[in-house]
Design an enzyme around this catalytic site. Structure first.
Site, PDB file in Angstrom:
ATOM      1  N   TYR A 122       0.960  -1.358   0.007  1.00 29.52           N
ATOM      2  CA  TYR A 122       0.085  -0.226  -0.023  1.00 29.52           C
ATOM      3  C   TYR A 122       0.853   1.387  -0.147  1.00 29.52           C
ATOM      4  O   TYR A 122       0.241   2.565  -0.285  1.00 29.52           O
ATOM      5  CB  TYR A 122      -0.807  -0.024   1.059  1.00 29.52           C
ATOM      6  CG  TYR A 122      -1.974  -1.061   1.269  1.00 29.52           C
ATOM      7  CD1 TYR A 122      -2.516  -1.552   0.150  1.00 29.52           C
ATOM      8  CD2 TYR A 122      -2.928  -0.971   2.312  1.00 29.52           C
ATOM      9  CE1 TYR A 122      -3.615  -2.544  -0.029  1.00 29.52           C
ATOM     10  CE2 TYR A 122      -4.200  -1.885   2.429  1.00 29.52           C
ATOM     11  CZ  TYR A 122      -4.361  -2.685   1.347  1.00 29.52           C
ATOM     12  OH  TYR A 122      -5.371  -3.357   1.215  1.00 29.52           O
TER      13      TYR A 122
ATOM     14  N   GLY B 289     -16.263   4.534  -2.471  1.00 28.40           N
ATOM     15  CA  GLY B 289     -16.769   5.889  -2.653  1.00 28.40           C
ATOM     16  C   GLY B 289     -17.921   5.809  -3.902  1.00 28.40           C
ATOM     17  O   GLY B 289     -18.546   6.622  -4.261  1.00 28.40           O
TER      18      GLY B 289
HETATM   19  N1  LIG Z   1      -7.945  -6.848   1.501  1.00 29.89           N
HETATM   20  C1  LIG Z   1      -8.151  -6.193   0.284  1.00 29.89           C
HETATM   21  O1  LIG Z   1      -7.813  -6.789  -0.917  1.00 29.89           O
HETATM   22  C2  LIG Z   1      -8.403  -4.997   0.267  1.00 29.89           C
HETATM   23  C3  LIG Z   1      -8.584  -4.172  -0.920  1.00 29.89           C
HETATM   24  C4  LIG Z   1      -9.181  -3.019  -1.039  1.00 29.89           C
HETATM   25  C5  LIG Z   1      -9.072  -2.213   0.455  1.00 29.89           C
HETATM   26  N2  LIG Z   1      -8.557  -2.968   1.498  1.00 29.89           N
HETATM   27  C6  LIG Z   1      -8.610  -2.174   2.771  1.00 29.89           C
HETATM   28  O2  LIG Z   1      -9.788  -1.542   2.977  1.00 29.89           O
HETATM   29  C7  LIG Z   1      -9.862  -0.293   3.325  1.00 29.89           C
HETATM   30  C8  LIG Z   1     -11.079   0.481   2.927  1.00 29.89           C
HETATM   31  O3  LIG Z   1     -11.356   0.487   1.425  1.00 29.89           O
HETATM   32  P1  LIG Z   1     -11.590   1.564   0.539  1.00 29.89           P
HETATM   33  O4  LIG Z   1     -10.955   2.599   0.652  1.00 29.89           O
HETATM   34  O5  LIG Z   1     -12.036   1.077  -0.724  1.00 29.89           O
HETATM   35  O6  LIG Z   1     -13.053   1.874   1.403  1.00 29.89           O
HETATM   36  P2  LIG Z   1     -14.262   2.652   1.372  1.00 29.89           P
HETATM   37  O7  LIG Z   1     -14.338   3.564   2.811  1.00 29.89           O
HETATM   38  O8  LIG Z   1     -15.380   1.955   0.484  1.00 29.89           O
HETATM   39  O9  LIG Z   1     -13.957   4.019   0.376  1.00 29.89           O
HETATM   40  C9  LIG Z   1     -13.224   5.156   0.779  1.00 29.89           C
HETATM   41  C10 LIG Z   1     -13.428   6.161  -0.366  1.00 29.89           C
HETATM   42  O10 LIG Z   1     -14.667   6.394  -0.330  1.00 29.89           O
HETATM   43  C11 LIG Z   1     -14.821   7.857  -0.357  1.00 29.89           C
HETATM   44  N3  LIG Z   1     -16.156   8.449   0.273  1.00 29.89           N
HETATM   45  C12 LIG Z   1     -16.462   8.038   1.784  1.00 29.89           C
HETATM   46  N4  LIG Z   1     -17.628   8.567   1.963  1.00 29.89           N
HETATM   47  C13 LIG Z   1     -17.921   9.457   0.858  1.00 29.89           C
HETATM   48  C14 LIG Z   1     -19.166  10.155   0.485  1.00 29.89           C
HETATM   49  N5  LIG Z   1     -20.137  10.314   1.479  1.00 29.89           N
HETATM   50  N6  LIG Z   1     -19.457  10.523  -0.673  1.00 29.89           N
HETATM   51  C15 LIG Z   1     -18.444  10.387  -1.612  1.00 29.89           C
HETATM   52  N7  LIG Z   1     -17.200   9.800  -1.497  1.00 29.89           N
HETATM   53  C16 LIG Z   1     -16.946   9.117  -0.170  1.00 29.89           C
HETATM   54  C17 LIG Z   1     -13.725   8.406   0.280  1.00 29.89           C
HETATM   55  O11 LIG Z   1     -13.278   9.734  -0.034  1.00 29.89           O
HETATM   56  P3  LIG Z   1     -12.890  10.933   1.124  1.00 29.89           P
HETATM   57  O12 LIG Z   1     -11.461  10.330   1.496  1.00 29.89           O
HETATM   58  O13 LIG Z   1     -12.626  12.100   0.302  1.00 29.89           O
HETATM   59  O14 LIG Z   1     -13.924  10.828   2.227  1.00 29.89           O
HETATM   60  C18 LIG Z   1     -12.608   7.364  -0.248  1.00 29.89           C
HETATM   61  O15 LIG Z   1     -12.152   7.791  -1.587  1.00 29.89           O
HETATM   62  C19 LIG Z   1      -8.660   0.383   2.589  1.00 29.89           C
HETATM   63  O16 LIG Z   1      -7.989   1.310   3.218  1.00 29.89           O
HETATM   64  C20 LIG Z   1      -7.630  -1.096   2.828  1.00 29.89           C
HETATM   65  O17 LIG Z   1      -7.336  -1.059   4.094  1.00 29.89           O
HETATM   66  C21 LIG Z   1      -8.145  -4.069   1.335  1.00 29.89           C
END
Ligand SMILES: NC(=O)c1ccc[n+]([C@@H]2O[C@H](COP(=O)([O-])OP(=O)(O)OC[C@H]3O[C@@H](n4cnc5c(N)ncnc54)[C@H](OP(=O)(O)O)[C@@H]3O)[C@@H](O)[C@H]2O)c1
Length: 276
Positions: A35, A192
């Protein structure tokens, strides 16, 4: 922490963000060796090393990204050999500037994984005090069963959101319930896209989330987190936002209990049909 670099925070701002999250009761911090989050996080942690004992650090290994000289025979691949797992965990410790990892996950199922060899790597890391517990990510129930038969696993980190329901129906969360293992949930907000995607399904889901948000007096984000937290496998839901307000929305969700009918309103909007 996947998106940590995109938040453009200084080390001090990263430290404040994490400190605020800890004060809210969010103590599980998710990384992976690929990451590029471990080093900047470690830099922030070095400013206040005593915070380490208030958090559980999760990190992952097993993916080898595209090499710089990519060619026909130089490709991204998985490596779950003992040597790679141990070397990756030791590198994570250096990057994170800590002397132990709470939970080390195998990031993706590797078709060449040898369960006995992975278990040996886990035992060596545990014996040396470098890793406390082990788990996996994106494993099918059969893959989980295989590795769990050689070494105890404490979680399967999987994707689940109103845009991706598979683990509800393919046995993944049933297995977690059976083994009393809390799954970790990634991309709870579909990264998002829940709020930006232009599709009939997205419109349907958003309409239900907005109606439920108005009904329960919380934000649509809190409704999604509540919807996930309500699953009987007792998931640990990850947030991926760099905004503290979203962490607060996640915590607010712990006070919301959707009625069964409302839980299924989200499910039906995603499926595009009522329950059969
Ligand atoms: N194990 C795996 O294979 C795997 C794969 C992917 C991810 N992960 C882990 O899971 C964690 C979370 O995944 P993710 O980052 O994809 O999670 P997520 O919470 O689904 O997506 C985060 C994104 O959503 C946006 N967002 C949040 N609230 C919003 C709203 N009300 N309106 C518009 N956009 C909004 C955020 O932007 P803002 O920052 O502007 O709020 C950010 O860009 C990662 O950090 C990682 O640690 C693991």
């Amino acid at each position: 922490m996947w998106r940590l670099l995109s938040w453009k925070m200084s080390p001090q701002q990263r430290l404040e963000f994490v400190g605020q999250a800890l004060d809210l009761g969010i103590t599980t911090i998710d990384h992976a060796d690929i990451y590029q989050s471990e080093a900047p996080f470690g830099e922030a942690l070095a400013l206040a090393p005593s915070l380490r004992q208030r958090m559980e650090i999760v990190t992952k290994c097993g993916i080898f990204l595209a090499p710089p000289d990519r060619s026909t025979l130089r490709v991204p691949h998985y490596d779950t050999s003992r040597a790679h797992i141990v070397a990756s965990a030791e590198n994570s410790l250096r990057q994170l500037r800590t002397d132990y990892i709470d939970v080390l996950l195998i990031h993706r199922p590797d078709p060449l994984m040898d369960a006995d060899e992975i278990a040996e790597a886990f035992r060596a890391l545990h014996r040396s005090g470098k890793v406390r517990y082990f788990g996996v990510s994106n494993f099918t129930p059969a893959q989980y069963e295989l590795l769990n038969s050689r070494h105890e696993l404490v979680t399967n980190q999987v994707e689940l959101s109103p845009f991706y329901l598979a683990p509800l129906h393919d046995g993944t969360l049933d297995q977690c319930q059976r083994l009393k293992v809390a799954p970790m949930i990634w991309s709870a907000l579909a990264g998002g896209r829940l709020f930006s995607e232009q599709s009939e399904r997205a419109e349907r889901v958003r309409a239900v989330l907005n109606a439920l948000a108005a009904h329960y007096g919380v934000s649509p984000n809190s409704i999604v987190y509540a919807w996930l937290l309500q699953h009987p496998s007792k998931p640990v839901v990850l947030t991926g936002s760099g905004r503290f307000a979203v962490a607060q929305e996640a915590v607010a969700a712990t006070a919301v209990t959707l009625t069964r009918e409302h839980w299924f309103a989200v499910w039906s909007a995603s499926m595009g049909s009522d329950v059969p």
